[in-house]
Structure formats: structure tokens, C-alpha cells
Design a protein around this motif. Structure first.
Motif, short mmCIF file in Angstrom:
data_model
loop_
_atom_site.label_atom_id
_atom_site.label_comp_id
_atom_site.label_asym_id
_atom_site.label_seq_id
_atom_site.Cartn_x
_atom_site.Cartn_y
_atom_site.Cartn_z
N ARG A 114 0.80 -0.95 0.13
CA ARG A 114 0.03 0.02 -0.07
C ARG A 114 0.63 1.09 -0.05
O ARG A 114 0.58 2.20 -0.72
N ARG A 117 2.67 1.89 -3.49
CA ARG A 117 1.97 2.58 -4.49
C ARG A 117 2.16 4.07 -4.50
O ARG A 117 1.78 4.74 -3.68
N GLY A 118 2.64 4.25 -5.69
CA GLY A 118 3.04 5.75 -5.88
C GLY A 118 4.24 6.30 -5.61
O GLY A 118 4.65 7.03 -6.09
N ALA A 139 -2.16 -5.94 -7.79
CA ALA A 139 -1.88 -6.05 -9.07
C ALA A 139 -2.62 -4.99 -9.89
O ALA A 139 -2.30 -4.41 -10.70
N ALA A 140 -4.02 -4.74 -9.42
CA ALA A 140 -4.72 -3.86 -9.84
C ALA A 140 -4.53 -2.45 -9.71
O ALA A 140 -4.58 -1.53 -10.50
N ASP A 141 -3.55 -2.03 -8.63
CA ASP A 141 -3.00 -0.82 -8.15
C ASP A 141 -1.53 -0.46 -8.64
O ASP A 141 -1.09 0.51 -8.45
N LEU A 142 -0.81 -1.86 -8.88
CA LEU A 142 0.83 -1.59 -8.89
C LEU A 142 1.03 -2.67 -10.05
O LEU A 142 0.60 -3.89 -9.83
N ALA A 143 1.96 -2.38 -10.80
CA ALA A 143 2.36 -3.34 -11.74
C ALA A 143 3.43 -4.40 -10.94
O ALA A 143 4.28 -3.97 -10.08
N LEU A 144 2.79 -5.44 -11.20
CA LEU A 144 3.45 -6.69 -10.10
C LEU A 144 4.03 -7.77 -11.14
O LEU A 144 3.70 -8.19 -12.02
#
Lengths: 346, 346
Positions: A114, A117-118, A139-144
Motif C-alpha cells: 500500500r 503504491r505511488g 496487482a490492480a493498483d501496482l505493476a507486479l
DNA sequence: ATGAAAGCGCTAACAG
DNA sequence: CTGTTAGCGCTTTCAT
């Protein structure tokens, strides 16, 4: 200490007698500006010790040129190769790698993700303690990119330690062993499940009786239980979930005066630091971890640099799934390293 | 993958029907806003999955809540405790720790430090490969704390391995050794110099002849040279610069059929992973590395949180030196762990 | 080729 | 208590 104020682009522009926009161009796109002007700006910038603000650039571009490698335990020797592999590959592409240690805790891992992210453009997740669903959500919020996990829709790289264990079993069978134990690791371990699934048919094929022991915590201290259980089970060889566990087995066998490999052969997994140091030296399964790191970084960079999914103003409709998302994860082969902890069946 | 656009504070404010400033206050200073409004904003923020942008916050405040731990080699077991210590302390204070591996290169280290400026609030520099001058220069741009270095004006924490080595020598003297070798490390090593300076008078006091061998690269492979040189020198004991080197010594002695400790005692330094695994188990000097990490983080946080040196609009006059800048670095004691690689003089 | 101006997301004045 | 406004350092139109 007594940190002094950093010169900004404005300072550089002023000192060079140009507008900030010109200074910006001179520094980032030397072609699109008069050569003399560019030279002067660059000279002034260097003289002032100007360093562009990463925050400002990130704020504007949304990209930080930073990638995180998230590990349950940075001090676990198994991950060393990974750190090197991802680090090398990322540096080549001008990215900074940051390491995050989640202390073997799903909670910390979630929290770290969390916060990341960013802060970072993406992350390589190794030996995650999260559920498939949690990873998919993250993975929806951060390239993983995951290592040693298969998450539908998330690229990953796998180390075929199961294949290495089968090699180990073959090695033992050839040496005349007919009853062999496998000391299994954590129940939540994806690798462990795969190994058992591979070992059973292999044992049948080789005419070897396979005794599955455990599960055990994959640490040295558990080795004593494993050794005792193996002796009880009447096997002549033990394949341990990993080298740490194998080290513990060796210690316990030594303490109980069970000769290795004469009365008991021992095989580990990972070839961590120390495997060739212990006496007898440990036969183990070596994985191309560094290569795995490099590939993981490759996969991540491909996403980052390549198909920028520009869904500005998303209006509620789902994005079409990228074809590559569905690609099978890469599987890397492993190999058995035979040392003196294995020998002919007692 | 297919990362979706993050909601911004504006989105939250709009959804909650308030101004962005109100939303900001509600999220960061719940006291200074109507309780109902605050609750609503918080609820909306959570629902939207709002996460404040670290870049924006950093741009504004100049602070990133991130601290770097800069190491020559993350995979060197000696640093594990440090990573844990700094990490734990920093997390307690809400900071994120990032690890930077400089690959044993002064150039990479310098470059890393440059890139870090602005990305992090400060850095802990361990076993730096830079010159005192380079470190001092870097400290002008970034809050720095050094480990195992003394840089005037820069806080640091020291591990008294020299003291531990003297303990080792005493242990040997008591066991009847009268001629002992010290296998020295890199010439650039500050610790190595300190150790030699401490060992010489101690040897004289104890009536022991000290033979200084080397310098050697502190890696396992150099151990063979050390062992050969020690045998040549006719000593009955070797103190090695570190455990890695000592491991190599043990291997070579074993290969040459020199019994340890009967014909040669061996002592290492650092008590890294594996020191109790090798046979014979290695007598070594243990350092409170984790504590050192915690203290280093403490020193850094004190600077960061405390005396904010607000020299805006510096007009050319030098800042008065902070009193604490001149404080002597903290020195942590070490202790000898006796295992079976040492015994009575042959 | 260069300058002016807008704006990234956020917080800190300053009003109201 | 809350809204408006300005601006952190930078890149990027859009003019010139």
C-alpha cells in the motif's frame, strides 16, 4: 550535516540567463535547443551542483524510475541471487531498486504494498505470503511480477525445484536407495505442493518407497525432528525442503552418531551459502535464482516501458485484458549438485 | 496489471462535497474540522481507496519519510543485523527503509548518493568505500550517519572489533600460544588499521609474538594463502580479518591435513551465518550489529526530527556548527565466542 | 529557438 | 469550521 538548500531549475535558469523552460529542455532534450545555450545551461547546472527533484518529476510524470523488490526476509540467503539479478537488470535500465523486507508477515507485506503504491513504478514480489486474491487485488493498483507463484493475469517466473527434487530422487535410486523420506515445508508453500506432486509419481516409476514427513518450519532448528523422524521411518536417505532444514538434519545425525552418508544420505535445496562448508558437504538442488531475478525485472520493465495502459477518464467499462497477461509464467530449470552427504544405500 | 488511475484528494473532496483543503485537513488533522465532516471524508476516502501521493507530499514538504541504508554488498551476512536494526527502528518512527547496494564500488556509491539526494531524508552509510573527504562532501547535501567510520562533523557508530581481537589474543595467550598470526584485511579498511594498532601493544603486554600477514581480500578464496603463510611463519594460531577468510583457512588446513585446533588454532571475526556450522566450529568475535543499526537510525532520526537547520536564503555566511556534530561517535563493545577451532598451543 | 503560462497533488496561509 | 488561493519544482503546450 547542516544541509544547504538545493539549487532548483529556476536558479540554474536565472544564472544562465534563460527561462526555466529553456533550461529544462537544455537539460533533458539537448537536441531541441541552441547548442551554445544548451552548453551554457549544462555548465551552470554542473557548477551549481544542480540535481533535478525526483519528487517534482514524479508528480508530473507519475513515474518514479524506482522498482521495489519485496521479500519476506532480506537476510535469507536464498534471495541473494534474486537481489543481484533484479538489481543488475534494473540498474541497466536506469531504475533504482529498493528492497522491502516484510518480516514474513502477510500484514506487513500488505501494508508495504500500500505504501509503495505511488512511490514506485512497480514491484517484484518474491515468495509472497499473501493469498492469490490479495495479490491479484494488489496487482490492480501496482505493476507486479511474482516469483514462484502463479497468479492468473500476473506475469511470473518459476523455479522448477520440483524437477530438481526428482533428479535428487533419481540420484538416490541409482545409488541403491529403496526407501527415501521427503521432509516437507510449510503447508502454505506453493513449491512444496508441487514437489510432492512430482516426487510421488517419480518414486513409483523408480521403484522407490517415498515417505513424506512433516510439515516442518524450514529452519535449522526443525532439523532435529526431521532426523529423528527419518530414523524412525527406517529410511536410508532424506530429501529436505531446503538447505537450512538439511543443516539441522546433519547436526542432529552427527549428535546421534549416525554416519552420513554411510547410514543416511541427506539432500537439501537451494545451495545457499554454507552448503559446501558443512561437513559432510551438502548435496543440494541449485536454482538459477539470479537469472530468475533478471527475468522478473525484464517482465516488469516490459510492462513499464512498453504498453502504457492509458485509461484516463475510465468510464466504468472494464479494460480489455492484455494478451500478455495470460501468458504462461516462465519456468526455469534447476540442477542437482552432488557433494559428500549422499552415497550408496547403507 | 492494467493499473487504474488513482483517486486524488480532489476526487475525495468532490465525492464528499467539500473543498480539497477541508478534505486534506480531515485526513491529516482530524481535530481541526467538524467531526461529522471528518468522518464523511474519511469514509469516502476509504471507499475510493484513496492513497495520498507521496511525490506531491514530498514536493511540498521536502521530506519523504524514507531513509536509505547504503551497503557495499547486501548479501554479506555481516550486514544482516544492521539491516534488521535500522529497519526496525525506522519502521517504529514511520519511516520506510530502502536498501541500496553499491557493489563494493566507490563510483556506484557516489552515484547512488547523488541519486538519493531528494529521494530520501537521510542515509546510513555502512562500510563506505569513499574517502573521508567524499563522505564529508556528501554529508553537506544529505543527512548522513556512518557506521564503522569516523568523519569529523558526521555522527557515527563504531563496533569495537579491535577490542574483540585483543580478547582473542588473550584467549590464545592463556592457552599457551606464544606465536600468533593476524591475517589483515584490505589496506583501505579503517577497522583493520585499528585492530593492528590494538593488537601490537596487547601482544607485547601478553608476551606473544605477533606476525602480521597480508593484506588479503576478505573472502573465502584468500584463505588458502593465509593458511600457507601461517604455516610458513611457524605460528600455532591465526586470527583472521573476518569469518569468510577464516572459513577459507579452515578449508586449506583441512586439505593440507593440519589438525585444527591441535596443530593450528583459528579465530574469525563477525560470527556470520555458518560460523557454528563448519567443522570444527569457528571461534570468532561477535559484534552487536543489530544494536549498531538501531543506534545509527536513532542518530539519524534525531537529526531529521530534531534541529531542523532552517537556513533559507543563506547569505554566504557559514552556519554555526551544531554542538552535536562534534560529539564523539558511539563505540559498541564486542565479545569473543569460543568454539572448537581454538585450543591449547600445539 | 525560446519564453510565458498552465498544472501535476498536495498543504499552508488567508479569508470568510 | 470551511472555502479560496497560492505555490512547492518540474515538464509541456502554446505562442512568439
Amino acid at each position: 550535516m547542516a544541509v544547504r538548500r538545493q539549487p532548483t531549475l529556476r536558479d540554474v535558469a536565472a544564472a544562465a540567463g534563460v527561462a526555466v523552460s529553456t533550461a529544462s529542455r537544455a537539460l533533458t532534450r539537448p537536441g531541441r535547443v541552441n547548442a551554445d545555450t544548451a552548453d551554457r545551461v549544462v555548465a551552470v547546472a554542473k557548477e551549481l551542483g544542480y540535481i533535478p527533484s525526483a519528487s517534482a518529476r514524479a508528480l508530473l510524470s507519475g513515474r518514479t524510475a524506482t522498482v521495489a523488490l519485496v521479500l519476506p526476509d532480506v537476510t535469507n540467503p536464498f534471495f541473494f541471487g534474486l537481489v543481484r539479478g533484479t538489481g543488475a537488470r534494473l540498474r541497466e535500465s536506469g531504475y533504482v531498486q529498493v528492497l522491502a523486507d516484510t518480516e514474513e508477515s502477510a500484514e506487513v507485506e500488505l501494508d508495504t504494498l500500500r505504501k509503495l503504491r505511488g512511490q514506485v513504478d512497480g514491484a517484484v514480489l518474491a515468495a509472497s505470503r499473501l493469498s492469490d486474491e490479495q495479490i491479484a487485488a494488489a496487482a490492480a493498483d501496482l505493476a507486479l511480477v511474482v516469483v514462484n507463484r502463479t497468479i492468473p493475469g500476473t506475469p511470473g517466473v518459476l523455479l522448477d525445484t520440483a524437477g530438481g527434487m526428482v533428479q535428487a530422487l533419481e540420484h538416490l535410486a541409482v545409488s541403491g536407495h529403496t526407501r527415501v523420506a521427503y521432509a516437507s515445508g510449510p503447508v502454505t508453500s506453493w513449491s512444496d505442493r508441487r514437489r510432492r506432486e512430482a516426487l510421488e509419481p517419480a518414486a513409483a516409476r523408480l521403484g522407490v518407497e517415498l515417505v513424506v514427513l512433516g510439515p516442518y518450519a524450514p529452519v535449522r532448528a526443525s532439523g532435529a525432528q526431521v532426523a529423528d523422524a527419518a530414523i524412525d521411518a527406517g529410511v536410508t536417505a532424506v530429501i529436505a525442503f531446503n538447505d537450512l532444514l538439511a543443516f539441522g538434519v546433519l547436526e542432529r545425525l552427527d549428535a546421534r552418531d549416525v554416519a552420513v552418508p554411510e547410514r543416511m544420505s541427506v539432500i537439501g535445496c537451494d545451495d545457499i551459502f554454507g552448503a559446501d562448508l558443512v561437513r559432510p558437504a551438502l548435496t543440494t538442488v541449485e536454482s538459477p535464482v539470479e537469472q530468475a531475478g533478471r527475468m522478473a525485472a525484464d517482465l516488469l520493465l516490459a510492462r513499464l516501458e512498453g504498453g502504457r495502459s492509458g485509461d484516463e477518464e475510465g468510464d466504468g467499462f472494464d479494460e480489455p485484458v492484455d494478451a500478455r497477461d495470460a501468458a504462461d509464467p516462465v519456468m526455469l530449470p534447476t540442477r542437482l549438485i552432488v557433494r559428500s552427504s549422499t552415497g550408496a544405500a547403507g
